[in-house]
Design an enzyme around this catalytic site. Structure first.
Site, PDB file in Angstrom:
ATOM      1  N   THR A   1       0.850  -1.189   0.000  1.00  0.00           N
ATOM      2  CA  THR A   1       0.000   0.000   0.000  1.00  0.00           C
ATOM      3  C   THR A   1       0.883   1.235   0.000  1.00  0.00           C
ATOM      4  O   THR A   1       1.916   1.272   0.674  1.00  0.00           O
ATOM      5  CB  THR A   1      -0.949   0.011   1.223  1.00  0.00           C
ATOM      6  OG1 THR A   1      -1.760   1.175   1.178  1.00  0.00           O
ATOM      7  CG2 THR A   1      -0.187  -0.007   2.533  1.00  0.00           C
TER       8      THR A   1
ATOM      9  N   HIS B   1       2.822 -11.420  14.312  1.00  0.00           N
ATOM     10  CA  HIS B   1       3.937 -11.934  15.108  1.00  0.00           C
ATOM     11  C   HIS B   1       3.741 -13.401  15.500  1.00  0.00           C
ATOM     12  O   HIS B   1       4.685 -14.070  15.942  1.00  0.00           O
ATOM     13  CB  HIS B   1       4.088 -11.082  16.372  1.00  0.00           C
ATOM     14  CG  HIS B   1       5.499 -10.996  16.854  1.00  0.00           C
ATOM     15  ND1 HIS B   1       6.496 -11.859  16.451  1.00  0.00           N
ATOM     16  CD2 HIS B   1       6.095 -10.143  17.739  1.00  0.00           C
ATOM     17  CE1 HIS B   1       7.626 -11.546  17.044  1.00  0.00           C
ATOM     18  NE2 HIS B   1       7.408 -10.508  17.831  1.00  0.00           N
TER      19      HIS B   1
END
Length: 427
Positions: free
Chosen positions: A346, A398
């Site tokens: 993006t 994560h």
């Protein structure tokens, strides 16, 4: 006579919203001609008529939510004039009924009470006689406007949405002065909405879906963002030298997105867990490189997919991005254009963003955020030079990606952009 039904849209989409009727009752429609535009969670879909004929009835208004398989219109035989005059015939029948609900030919002499109710009945009859699109009737009801008071632009007298909006924007006629002060005070606006200080606007279906998906990602992932900065000097110089020849040879402009897409693809090959997806307790390592490129449209951000970026050259990537961006802004994207991506890029820099933390896209575990290029003083050896710099951000899940992989991934993207010739060696 044929029924127009909401078609199968996609495996995960069960309903849509009537965005715009392309045909109105009385309009002639050919077989295969578009009759309505539906807005779904991802794209806009135009529905065709399976039969030729005349639109007899619309079963839903613009803005209504409809489900797959639901009948939303009727197409039958006949002329447009006949269908358009149907409301007038119904209105004539209603005129033959007096205020008490008894047919005129059998009704008794009107009582004094019925005479008092007659004006209200006449007003309702005038409204019913007015020819208007379903969307116009719905909007008029919402705004509390009498359709009979609207002057349509259509020479046939049909009231459309734009006529209602134009009528509502006219200055309201001043009401006769009231002598009773308490009543005037009681009619004062009781809220900011009634006074016009606040305007309530319903979110589009796509904006609702975007909000829902972003919230789900924030709540269901262990998202973290790492940052770095890229010296754009070399890639800007290379682009400046080659852009004219590139355009001449490929009929497409050379932008920065192809460089970043190739750099990301190379980094995904080295760090495969960034190109993965979490499925329960399993990690799905994807052996393909379909990179989503976020595109801003009037209705929100969409992410069409550039397929097989490892097999495309710079010109093919630029052509794919340009084609998808055009389809997005023209609302021509298909479901297939937006499904199956493995990573997303993006570019908030086109709007001037200096730094941001992009949110993961769907089930993907990584997204790269590009930002605006800004000249800053940078230490080059023992000297300070003014260089065009760009901050980049990698948001990642994560649960799947460790800090070392995320930092290594972003560092590799940085090195490839700062040494763009190396992209050729990465294939």
């Amino acid at each position: 006579m044929a029924e127009i039904k909401v078609p199968e849209l996609a495996e995960s989409i069960t309903e849509g919203t009537i965005a715009q009727w392309l045909k109105q009752p009385g309009d002639t429609v050919e077989k295969g001609e578009f009759i309505v535009e539906l807005e779904t969670d991802k794209v806009n879909v135009e529905v065709i008529s399976e039969e030729a004929g005349v639109v007899q009835e619309l079963m839903a208004a613009e803005g209504d939510t409809v489900e797959v398989g639901q009948v939303i219109a009727i197409v039958g035989e006949g002329s447009g004039e006949a269908a358009a005059s149907a409301p007038k015939e119904e209105a004539s029948k209603e005129e033959a009924t007096n205020a008490t609900g008894v047919p005129a030919e059998t009704s008794a002499p009107a009582t004094q009470e019925a005479v008092k109710e007659a004006p209200a009945a006449e007003e309702q009859s005038a409204t019913d006689r007015t020819i208007a699109s379903p969307a116009a009737r719905k909007l008029a009801r919402e705004k509390g406007i009498d359709l009979a008071a609207i002057s349509p632009v259509d020479p046939m007298g049909r009231v459309r949405v734009q006529d209602v909006e134009a009528h509502s924007s006219k200055p309201a006629q001043s009401a006769p002065a009231k002598t009773e002060a308490p009543k005037a005070a009681a009619s004062a606006p009781s809220s900011d909405e009634e006074s016009g200080r606040v305007v309530r606007e319903k979110m589009s279906r796509r904006r609702q879906t975007i909000a829902k998906r972003l919230l789900e990602v924030k709540q269901s992932t262990a998202m973290l963002t790492t940052f770095n900065e890229i010296d754009m000097t070399n890639v800007m110089a290379l682009r400046s030298r080659k852009k004219d020849d590139f355009l001449k040879n490929n009929d497409v402009k050379l932008g920065f997105m192809s460089f970043f897409t190739k750099a990301v693809t190379a980094a995904l090959k080295k760090y495969p867990y960034v190109n993965a997806e979490l499925d329960g307790t399993d990690v799905l390592l994807k052996q393909f490189y379909d990179v989503g490129i976020a595109v801003s449209t009037e209705e929100g951000l969409v992410v069409p997919i550039v397929r097989d970026t490892d097999k495309k050259n710079f010109a093919e990537i630029e052509a794919s991005i340009g084609e998808l961006a055009t389809k997005a802004r023209d609302k021509k994207l298909s479901i297939a254009d937006m499904t199956g991506g493995s990573f997303t890029i993006t570019n908030g820099g086109v709007f001037g963003s200096l730094l941001s933390t992009p949110i993961l896209n769907g089930t993907q575990v990584g997204i790269l955020g590009m930002h605006t290029i800004q000249k800053r003083p940078i230490a080059v050896g023992d000297n300070v030079e003014i260089r065009p710099m760009m901050y980049v951000a990698l948001s990642y899940d994560h649960r799947v990606i460790d800090g070392s992989d995320s930092v290594g991934f972003l560092k590799m993207v940085k090195e490839l952009i700062e040494n763009p010739e190396d992209l050729l060696l990465q294939g």
